[in-house]
Design a protein around this motif. Structure first.
Motif, PDB file in Angstrom:
ATOM      1  N   PHE A  50       0.823  -1.215   0.000  1.00  0.00           N
ATOM      2  CA  PHE A  50       0.000   0.000   0.000  1.00  0.00           C
ATOM      3  C   PHE A  50       0.857   1.265   0.000  1.00  0.00           C
ATOM      4  N   GLY A  51       2.147   1.126  -0.317  1.00  0.00           N
ATOM      5  CA  GLY A  51       3.038   2.278  -0.391  1.00  0.00           C
ATOM      6  C   GLY A  51       4.267   2.168   0.479  1.00  0.00           C
ATOM      7  N   TYR A  87       1.032   6.385   4.701  1.00  0.00           N
ATOM      8  CA  TYR A  87       0.552   5.514   3.628  1.00  0.00           C
ATOM      9  C   TYR A  87      -0.659   4.706   4.075  1.00  0.00           C
ATOM     10  N   ARG A  90      -3.680   7.247   4.305  1.00  0.00           N
ATOM     11  CA  ARG A  90      -4.157   7.795   3.031  1.00  0.00           C
ATOM     12  C   ARG A  90      -4.619   6.726   2.039  1.00  0.00           C
ATOM     13  N   GLU A  91      -3.880   5.623   1.956  1.00  0.00           N
ATOM     14  CA  GLU A  91      -4.153   4.626   0.923  1.00  0.00           C
ATOM     15  C   GLU A  91      -5.161   3.555   1.348  1.00  0.00           C
TER      16      GLU A  91
END
Length: 197
Positions: A50-51, A87, A90-91
């Motif tokens: 996810f980042g 991350y 936000r994701e």
């Protein structure tokens, strides 16, 4: 580490790649090609990125009527160097909150290390969920991970610690696990919980 799979016995009830409201909708997975790593060790390909470079997850279950999700994590959670919480917030969290999820159970038994920084994203996450009657809990954190989270003052925003550790959640259905955690957050565990959970 490549042998550690996300918990799979609830796949008959929920698969995040098949859930149109999930941040991971439409993802495809290989059972044979290993590409993601924690440190220098490959991890099982069923985990979702996810980042973060060192932290991965799997949404094990989401219930939009009851507004909760159960997410399992693996790897190193590093806010100091790579801002993993940004991350995650936000994701994953923001996108799930947009779909009405406000109660987060984060299974942390495979989080090997935690390196804290400031608590801004945790505070934002807390404020987002609490105004909807929600909460966040980290389940089964390793002792050194719990101490680092405590040193970072996360207990102001997240439920974790001894009461949320040593929980044998796997034999149970996801809704029972959720109801037990909801009762624990509200201090009503003994009234609600079967002995083995």
């Amino acid at each position: 580490m490549h042998d550690i799979e996300p918990y799979y016995r609830w796949r008959g009830k929920y698969i995040s790649a098949h859930d149109e409201r999930s941040p991971f909708y439409g993802r495809t997975y290989s059972e044979f090609t290993f590409s993601n790593k924690v440190y220098n060790y490959f991890i099982h390909p069923q985990w979702d990125e996810f980042g973060s470079d060192t932290l991965y997850l799997k949404v094990l279950y989401a219930d939009y009527d009851e507004a909760f999700t159960i997410i399992e994590l693996i790897g190193e959670w590093n806010d100091a160097l790579s801002n993993d919480i940004m991350y995650l917030k936000r994701e994953v969290v923001d996108r799930m909150s947009d779909q009405g999820i406000y109660k987060y159970i984060m299974v942390c038994e495979n989080v090997l290390n935690f390196h804290g920084s400031d608590d801004c994203y945790y505070e934002e996450w807390y404020e987002d969920v609490v105004e909807e009657g929600g909460w966040i809990c980290f389940v089964n954190t390793l002792p050194h991970v719990k101490e680092e989270m405590k040193d970072t003052q996360l207990h102001q925003f997240v439920n974790f610690g001894d009461a949320f550790n040593d929980i044998n959640w796997r034999p149970h259905k996801p809704k029972l696990f959720f109801k037990a955690m909801d009762a624990l957050v509200h201090g009503e565990l003994q009234r609600y919980l079967p002995e083995e959970l």
